[in-house]
Write an enzyme that holds these catalytic residues in place. Sequence first.
Site, PDB file in Angstrom:
ATOM      1  N   ARG A 179     -65.838  13.816  42.950  1.00 16.54           N
ATOM      2  CA  ARG A 179     -66.880  14.801  42.621  1.00 16.54           C
ATOM      3  C   ARG A 179     -66.299  16.207  42.596  1.00 16.54           C
ATOM      4  O   ARG A 179     -65.609  16.634  43.507  1.00 16.54           O
ATOM      5  CB  ARG A 179     -68.018  14.722  43.654  1.00 16.54           C
ATOM      6  N   ARG A 231     -71.202  14.598  36.598  1.00 12.90           N
ATOM      7  CA  ARG A 231     -70.570  14.243  37.861  1.00 12.90           C
ATOM      8  C   ARG A 231     -70.199  12.775  37.949  1.00 12.90           C
ATOM      9  O   ARG A 231     -70.882  11.920  37.399  1.00 12.90           O
ATOM     10  CB  ARG A 231     -71.467  14.629  39.025  1.00 12.90           C
ATOM     11  N   ASP A 260     -73.224  11.709  42.532  1.00 11.42           N
ATOM     12  CA  ASP A 260     -74.117  12.682  43.155  1.00 11.42           C
ATOM     13  C   ASP A 260     -74.963  11.933  44.169  1.00 11.42           C
ATOM     14  O   ASP A 260     -75.623  10.950  43.824  1.00 11.42           O
ATOM     15  CB  ASP A 260     -74.998  13.327  42.082  1.00 11.42           C
ATOM     16  N   ASP A 279     -77.877  12.715  47.013  1.00 11.64           N
ATOM     17  CA  ASP A 279     -78.812  13.714  47.534  1.00 11.64           C
ATOM     18  C   ASP A 279     -79.640  13.118  48.661  1.00 11.64           C
ATOM     19  O   ASP A 279     -80.206  12.029  48.501  1.00 11.64           O
ATOM     20  CB  ASP A 279     -79.761  14.199  46.433  1.00 11.64           C
TER      21      ASP A 279
END
Length: 158
Positions: A83, A92, A95, A97
């Site tokens: 990343r 990317r 990712d 989150d």
Amino acid sequence: MTINAYIGIGANLGDARAMVEYAIEKLHTLPQTQFKQASSLFITAPIDSSGDDYINAVAAIETDLDAQVLLEHLQALELACGRERPYRNAPRTLDLDLLLYGEQKINTEHLTVPHPRMTERAFVLIPLLQLDPFINVPGKGAAHEFAPAVADQGISKL
């Protein structure tokens, strides 16, 4: 204290599907964490971004890790998978989150939970609702109430 948390997973560089599947496998190995389940994989067009379509999923975990420590583990996994963050919303390799951390609302320099745009993104809401159709977003209400507002965002189950 064990917390139910939800992790958004996405990728659109390289073999994005393989990367999302790899990330799901790696979430099984987080310390002080029990992997619960992952949603189906979904394909979505980039939003506020460019590049290839994304492969997305959401994973549910139970963890004894502090939210900041959990975030650090997620970011270490992103880095291990190549990343880079050259600019906001850049394409990317991976990712991850932290979408929800129990019923907590967290707002620090490095972490905001619930994730600030999660109710505006079909690629988060649809997989999240697949895992728990009645989930609540702290401070915002029932997640399913936001689904009509993202109905125009293209999303397909793989």
